[in-house]
Design an enzyme around this catalytic site. Structure first.
Site, PDB file in Angstrom:
ATOM      1  N   SER A  43       1.936   2.520  -5.887  1.00 49.17           N
ATOM      2  CA  SER A  43       2.508   1.794  -4.751  1.00 49.17           C
ATOM      3  C   SER A  43       2.187   2.360  -3.364  1.00 49.17           C
ATOM      4  O   SER A  43       2.407   1.689  -2.364  1.00 49.17           O
ATOM      5  CB  SER A  43       4.024   1.684  -4.898  1.00 49.17           C
ATOM      6  OG  SER A  43       4.329   0.604  -5.733  1.00 49.17           O
ATOM      7  N   SER A  64       3.386  -1.655  -4.080  1.00 51.82           N
ATOM      8  CA  SER A  64       4.497  -2.301  -3.413  1.00 51.82           C
ATOM      9  C   SER A  64       4.620  -1.943  -1.927  1.00 51.82           C
ATOM     10  O   SER A  64       5.226  -2.707  -1.167  1.00 51.82           O
ATOM     11  CB  SER A  64       5.813  -1.946  -4.114  1.00 51.82           C
ATOM     12  OG  SER A  64       6.083  -0.568  -3.996  1.00 51.82           O
ATOM     13  N   LYS A  77       9.022   2.064   4.942  1.00 53.62           N
ATOM     14  CA  LYS A  77       9.220   1.094   3.868  1.00 53.62           C
ATOM     15  C   LYS A  77      10.709   0.809   3.711  1.00 53.62           C
ATOM     16  O   LYS A  77      11.528   1.730   3.783  1.00 53.62           O
ATOM     17  CB  LYS A  77       8.635   1.674   2.581  1.00 53.62           C
ATOM     18  CG  LYS A  77       8.576   0.732   1.396  1.00 53.62           C
ATOM     19  CD  LYS A  77       7.941   1.449   0.203  1.00 53.62           C
ATOM     20  CE  LYS A  77       7.805   0.548  -1.004  1.00 53.62           C
ATOM     21  NZ  LYS A  77       7.190   1.263  -2.155  1.00 53.62           N
TER      22      LYS A  77
END
Lengths: 100, 457
Positions: B166, B142, B67
């Site tokens: 997330s 996310s 990420k």
């Protein structure tokens, strides 16, 4: 009371947070604020009398380490400045705060 | 196609010399070339080739997607915001350092909601990611890019971060496994901070087994994150293939409004736990609606403080580059923490947080783990997040209570809709530092149902 967030208040908060916004954005943000605050008013219905707040969940306190320079993670001047947009003779250039 | 191998399969095949690392990499790169442009998974690809393939290491140089809010040395890190458009970190975050030490190779940096603010990837300033299972739909967020990278086999395993949903929510929407470790299990040092009191780095993978392997390598105490635990890191793979006999499972949140669409399917799927010898009971827990308020207030407050450092002086662009959602959250946090309002909002939220922790303590006296659907429904259609400032919080409602309490949780696929090819996730939560229990229950569920697309090809 909560639903009375005005555009003026949004402009004030924007100044506090150092976020440049224009008038149309302030309007949009005020709407978002109202929606968010409406959702969270639900908390006022919970009885919290006598309840202690939880600021962190680990229960650990006073975590310290020796105050010693760790060379393995010390930046060189070049590394420290590598991402700065504006530098001058090995320094960061910052905006002027005091008027001439 | 070797890109479809799970981490465990890839490690086994490399060990037996049935395949080589360059063969795996070649198939991964081919898949990325085919699909990345459409799906918008990777924002930056690491073009440094893997070397040292001869040297033995735990993760064997396998390609891991990361990420884009983990600082990676010499590799652009944006948090999906143009504020950091050209930011190239000069150091590795601790989790990345651990990953590299174990021999993991960062293949690229994945898209997220800008600053991890959101549950759709639609707040990314580099465009949304599409759900590889059905490209008319969102991947969730996310960590949507990391979940999509796994679902589309554009990596062997990935890393996400979770503040409240997330990791688990995008894993649910993309039909993959997401493990949110206990707060303090994995270091936050070098992860671009969102809400420091709940931020938890963790793996997103193809199987529970893979998640256990990844956690083994990223967890542990870090002197640069004072909230990390000094507790010993167990071998998480030792909790795989365990008998569930005698395990007590509490089912929460099935009766709340908004779950009608999936409730029956969910209850049907969890029957397998009884067949495996566990006892399963529906139980009342504190209303998760209250967690939305607690989380929203705490998160906005911590965001306003954490994002104060982005001034465009030492790195990045100035504050005019923040997108709408970041402005919204920074300013709301500034407002709720300001004089006259802090008691009404922030302090009240921290007290209700205490009530959630107490409720969990009570429930965990009766049950080993608590389960619920991960998300109130299937992946939503693209564009849907733009209609509401509270979109993410409502999507993450079932995960927010365990997040604000710092508990570990895992999401495993528990249903696939044949018509849409979209998935539902099962969320399993355990007491602090009991990742062993979520791995044990999640692994047993995965191996005794047909919903994992890698186990049941």
């Amino acid at each position: 009371m909560l639903n009375k967030i005005t555009k003026q208040q949004v402009h004030h908060v924007a100044k506090l947070a150092n976020i440049p916004i224009d008038d149309s954005e302030a309007e949009k943000l005020a709407t978002g604020f109202r929606e968010t605050l409406e959702t969270i008013t639900d908390l006022q219905s919970v009885d919290v009398s006598g309840v202690e707040p939880t600021h962190q969940v680990t229960g650990m306190e006073n975590i310290l380490r020796e105050d010693k320079v760790d060379d393995s993670r010390t930046f060189t001047q070049e590394q420290a400045l590598a991402n700065a947009k504006q530098t001058h003779q090995g320094f960061f250039v910052v905006p002027r705060l005091i008027k001439k | 196609m070797l890109n479809t191998l799970t981490l465990k399969q890839a490690l086994d095949k490399l060990d037996k010399k049935e395949v080589t690392l360059s063969e795996i990499n070649s198939d991964i790169n081919k898949a990325i070339k085919e699909k990345n442009e459409e799906l918008n998974v990777y924002l930056t690809l690491n073009d440094i080739a893997v070397t040292n393939t001869e040297e033995k290491s735990s993760l064997a140089g396998l390609p891991i997607a990361v990420k884009d809010n983990y600082c990676t040395r010499d590799l652009r890190t944006t948090a999906s915001s143009t504020v950091l458009d050209n930011f190239v970190p000069q150091y590795d975050s601790t989790v990345i350092k651990n990953l590299r030490k174990a021999g993991g190779h960062i293949i690229g940096k994945t898209n997220l909601d800008a600053w991890a603010h959101g549950s759709s990837t639609e707040t990314s300033q580099y465009g949304r990611t599409l759900n590889p299972r059905n490209t008319g739909h969102l991947p969730g967020g996310s960590s949507g890019g990391s979940a999509a990278a796994v679902a589309a086999d554009l990596c062997i395993a990935s890393l996400g971060t979770e503040t409240a949903g997330s990791i688990r929510q995008p894993s649910s929407w993309c039909g993959v496994v997401g493990l949110k470790p206990t707060y303090g299990r994995c270091s936050r040092y070098g992860v671009i901070a969102m809400a420091s009191s709940t931020d938890s780095p963790g793996p997103i993978t193809k199987t529970v087994e893979d998640a256990a392997i990844m956690l083994n390598h990223i967890a542990g105490h870090d002197q640069y994150d004072g909230t990390t635990t000094t507790k010993e890191v167990p071998d998480f793979t030792s909790f795989l293939d365990q008998d569930l006999k005698g395990m007590k499972i509490g089912v929460v949140y099935t009766n709340i409004e908004g779950l009608e669409e999936i409730k029956d399917t969910f209850l049907e799927q969890i029957k397998v736990f009884e067949k495996l010898g566990a006892t399963v009971e529906i139980v009342e827990a504190m209303d998760p609606h209250h967690a939305i308020g607690v989380y929203t207030i705490i998160q906005r407050g911590e965001v306003s403080s954490n994002l104060g450092r982005f001034d465009g002086i030492r790195y990045g662009n100035d504050r005019s580059f923040f997108g709408h959602e970041a402005k919204n959250r920074i300013m709301l946090g500034t407002y709720t923490l300001s004089k006259g309002y802090a008691d009404q909002y922030y302090n009240t939220a921290q007290k209700v947080r205490t009530l959630f922790i107490k409720d969990y303590k009570k429930l965990f006296k009766e049950y080993d783990v608590l389960i619920s659907p991960t998300s109130p429904g299937f992946a939503k259609k693209i564009g849907v997040s733009e209609s509401s400032a509270m979109f993410g919080e409502l999507e993450d409602m079932l995960l927010e209570p365990s997040s604000i309490a710092g508990l570990p949780g895992i999401s495993v696929p528990c249903y696939r809709d044949q018509e849409t090819n979209l998935y539902l996730g099962l969320n399993i939560v355990a007491p602090m530092f009991r990742e062993d229990l979520v791995i044990k229950a999640g692994d047993a569920f995965e191996k005794n149902t047909k919903w994992n697309s890698w186990r049941n090809k």
